[in-house]
Design a protein around this motif. Structure first.
Motif, PDB file in Angstrom:
ATOM      1  N   ILE A  36       0.827  -1.206   0.000  1.00  0.00           N
ATOM      2  CA  ILE A  36       0.000   0.000   0.000  1.00  0.00           C
ATOM      3  C   ILE A  36       0.866   1.261   0.000  1.00  0.00           C
ATOM      4  CG2 ILE A  36      -1.840   1.257   1.175  1.00  0.00           C
ATOM      5  CD1 ILE A  36      -2.716  -1.450   0.114  1.00  0.00           C
ATOM      6  N   LEU A  37       1.866   1.290   0.881  1.00  0.00           N
ATOM      7  CA  LEU A  37       2.771   2.436   0.962  1.00  0.00           C
ATOM      8  C   LEU A  37       4.160   1.991   0.521  1.00  0.00           C
ATOM      9  CD1 LEU A  37       1.685   4.009   4.390  1.00  0.00           C
ATOM     10  CD2 LEU A  37       0.916   4.650   2.080  1.00  0.00           C
ATOM     11  N   HIS A  38       4.821   2.839  -0.281  1.00  0.00           N
ATOM     12  CA  HIS A  38       6.092   2.470  -0.907  1.00  0.00           C
ATOM     13  C   HIS A  38       7.195   3.468  -0.537  1.00  0.00           C
ATOM     14  CE1 HIS A  38       3.790  -0.249  -3.616  1.00  0.00           C
ATOM     15  NE2 HIS A  38       2.909   0.727  -3.611  1.00  0.00           N
ATOM     16  N   GLY A  39       7.762   3.352   0.650  1.00  0.00           N
ATOM     17  CA  GLY A  39       8.923   4.174   0.992  1.00  0.00           C
ATOM     18  C   GLY A  39       8.614   5.639   1.234  1.00  0.00           C
ATOM     19  N   ILE A  40       7.655   5.891   2.129  1.00  0.00           N
ATOM     20  CA  ILE A  40       7.239   7.265   2.445  1.00  0.00           C
ATOM     21  C   ILE A  40       8.269   7.950   3.348  1.00  0.00           C
ATOM     22  CG2 ILE A  40       5.507   8.679   3.627  1.00  0.00           C
ATOM     23  CD1 ILE A  40       4.361   7.562   1.108  1.00  0.00           C
ATOM     24  N   ASP A  41       8.634   9.191   2.998  1.00  0.00           N
ATOM     25  CA  ASP A  41       9.446  10.049   3.853  1.00  0.00           C
ATOM     26  C   ASP A  41       8.648  11.327   4.107  1.00  0.00           C
ATOM     27  OD1 ASP A  41      11.982   8.582   4.101  1.00  0.00           O
ATOM     28  OD2 ASP A  41      12.206   8.974   1.957  1.00  0.00           O
ATOM     29  N   LEU A  42       8.510  11.695   5.375  1.00  0.00           N
ATOM     30  CA  LEU A  42       7.710  12.883   5.705  1.00  0.00           C
ATOM     31  C   LEU A  42       8.089  13.394   7.092  1.00  0.00           C
ATOM     32  CD1 LEU A  42       5.275  14.776   5.083  1.00  0.00           C
ATOM     33  CD2 LEU A  42       3.831  13.073   6.242  1.00  0.00           C
ATOM     34  N   ASN A  43       8.306  14.698   7.203  1.00  0.00           N
ATOM     35  CA  ASN A  43       8.529  15.364   8.485  1.00  0.00           C
ATOM     36  C   ASN A  43       7.461  16.432   8.684  1.00  0.00           C
ATOM     37  OD1 ASN A  43      10.816  13.830   8.671  1.00  0.00           O
ATOM     38  ND2 ASN A  43      12.238  15.538   8.781  1.00  0.00           N
ATOM     39  N   VAL A  44       6.952  16.535   9.901  1.00  0.00           N
ATOM     40  CA  VAL A  44       6.027  17.616  10.258  1.00  0.00           C
ATOM     41  C   VAL A  44       6.566  18.287  11.514  1.00  0.00           C
ATOM     42  CG1 VAL A  44       3.687  18.227  10.975  1.00  0.00           C
ATOM     43  CG2 VAL A  44       4.032  16.445   9.252  1.00  0.00           C
ATOM     44  N   LYS A  45       6.792  19.584  11.421  1.00  0.00           N
ATOM     45  CA  LYS A  45       7.359  20.328  12.534  1.00  0.00           C
ATOM     46  C   LYS A  45       6.279  20.790  13.502  1.00  0.00           C
ATOM     47  CE  LYS A  45      11.326  22.012   9.893  1.00  0.00           C
ATOM     48  NZ  LYS A  45      12.232  21.093  10.612  1.00  0.00           N
ATOM     49  N   LYS A  46       6.688  21.054  14.723  1.00  0.00           N
ATOM     50  CA  LYS A  46       5.765  21.562  15.730  1.00  0.00           C
ATOM     51  C   LYS A  46       5.146  22.872  15.249  1.00  0.00           C
ATOM     52  CE  LYS A  46       5.490  22.829  20.603  1.00  0.00           C
ATOM     53  NZ  LYS A  46       6.235  22.988  21.878  1.00  0.00           N
ATOM     54  N   GLY A  47       3.820  22.964  15.345  1.00  0.00           N
ATOM     55  CA  GLY A  47       3.113  24.169  14.955  1.00  0.00           C
ATOM     56  C   GLY A  47       2.692  24.221  13.499  1.00  0.00           C
ATOM     57  N   GLU A  48       3.052  23.210  12.693  1.00  0.00           N
ATOM     58  CA  GLU A  48       2.651  23.185  11.287  1.00  0.00           C
ATOM     59  C   GLU A  48       1.203  22.721  11.127  1.00  0.00           C
ATOM     60  OE1 GLU A  48       5.290  22.405   7.557  1.00  0.00           O
ATOM     61  OE2 GLU A  48       5.804  20.883   9.037  1.00  0.00           O
ATOM     62  N   PHE A  49       0.573  23.211  10.059  1.00  0.00           N
ATOM     63  CA  PHE A  49      -0.739  22.732   9.640  1.00  0.00           C
ATOM     64  C   PHE A  49      -0.538  22.141   8.244  1.00  0.00           C
ATOM     65  CE2 PHE A  49      -5.525  24.110   9.377  1.00  0.00           C
ATOM     66  CZ  PHE A  49      -5.875  22.803   9.121  1.00  0.00           C
ATOM     67  N   VAL A  50      -0.616  20.806   8.153  1.00  0.00           N
ATOM     68  CA  VAL A  50      -0.302  20.087   6.921  1.00  0.00           C
ATOM     69  C   VAL A  50      -1.536  19.333   6.435  1.00  0.00           C
ATOM     70  CG1 VAL A  50       1.111  18.265   5.897  1.00  0.00           C
ATOM     71  CG2 VAL A  50       2.120  19.829   7.560  1.00  0.00           C
ATOM     72  N   ALA A  51      -1.819  19.451   5.145  1.00  0.00           N
ATOM     73  CA  ALA A  51      -2.872  18.654   4.522  1.00  0.00           C
ATOM     74  C   ALA A  51      -2.237  17.550   3.695  1.00  0.00           C
ATOM     75  CB  ALA A  51      -3.746  19.529   3.632  1.00  0.00           C
ATOM     76  N   ILE A  52      -2.688  16.317   3.910  1.00  0.00           N
ATOM     77  CA  ILE A  52      -2.282  15.186   3.074  1.00  0.00           C
ATOM     78  C   ILE A  52      -3.423  14.907   2.117  1.00  0.00           C
ATOM     79  CG2 ILE A  52      -1.635  12.754   3.045  1.00  0.00           C
ATOM     80  CD1 ILE A  52      -0.436  13.147   5.823  1.00  0.00           C
TER      81      ILE A  52
END
Length: 237
Positions: A36-52
């Protein structure tokens, strides 16, 4: 004013709230392994608002389950607040999920027989931070989302937008480090969606870290960053 930020020890540590490296996830369908997932890299910093964002079947929900400690990776790592979810015990995983993540779901997931106030209190029955006055905080949070006159109404007595407001208040009861919202406006009309996103924007402005799973391109205007996922791979980051 109610404090929406985390009160947990180490919440000001310099590490990212989410650090994902080479994440792979497969499920067994009979004897067949389905990736299903193929080698995902992702960082989310404190205080960020991220949409996937991504189309149906892209892997958004599976990625959400990994971030929300609802499932473990097949390989790779998911670190939340510096803790590797693949290596900690089930009890530690449940504690991380209960204390550090606030969930907001498309279908609200409220208990019909409980009042708005009781629904907001619900997560504290099994996980409650000792430095939080949960009963007062529940009332303060319902006031924050504009429901101070609906504390003792049951979900059937509330509109869809009001029920989502209750769900947002519930997600904040343990002062989590991360708010994880899965299609939070998916069942709402456009005006109500704007109202709900206004609440998320206000929380973001006060320092909350928010990751939102959505397919709605209108949500782009509310967030700091959009992460596009397709066929189990991130197309931008």
């Amino acid at each position: 004013m109610v404090d929406t930020s985390s009160n947990s020890p180490g919440s000001d540590a310099p590490h990212d709230v989410i650090t994902i490296h080479d994440l792979k996830k497969s499920y067994l369908l009979g004897e067949i392994e389905v990736p299903i997932l193929h080698g995902i890299d992702l960082n989310v910093k404190k205080g960020e608002f991220v949409a996937i964002m991504g189309p149906s079947g892209s892997g958004k929900s599976t990625l959400m389950n990994m971030i929300g400690c609802l499932d473990r990776p097949t390989s790779g790592s998911v670190r939340l607040m510096g803790k590797d979810t693949a290596t900690i015990s089930d009890n530690e995983l449940a504690e991380l999920r209960g204390f550090e993540i606030g969930f907001v779901f498309q279908n609200f997931n409220l208990i019909p027989r409980l009042s708005a106030y009781e629904n907001v209190l619900l997560p504290t029955y099994s996980n409650s931070k000792k430095d939080i006055d949960a009963m007062q905080r529940a009332k303060d949070l319902l006031t924050l989302v504009g429901l101070d006159d609906r504390l003792y109404h049951k979900p059937t007595e509330l509109s869809g937008g009001q029920r989502q407001r209750v769900a947002i208040a519930r997600s904040l009861i343990n002062a989590p480090s991360l708010i994880l919202a899965d299609e939070p406006t998916g069942n709402l009309d456009s005006k109500t969606s704007e109202d709900i996103m206004g609440i998320f924007s206000e929380l973001h402005g006060k320092g909350s870290t928010i990751v939102m799973i959505t397919h709605d391109p209108e949500m782009k205007k509310y967030v700091d960053r959009v992460v596009l996922i397709k066929d189990g791979r991130i197309e931008n980051n």
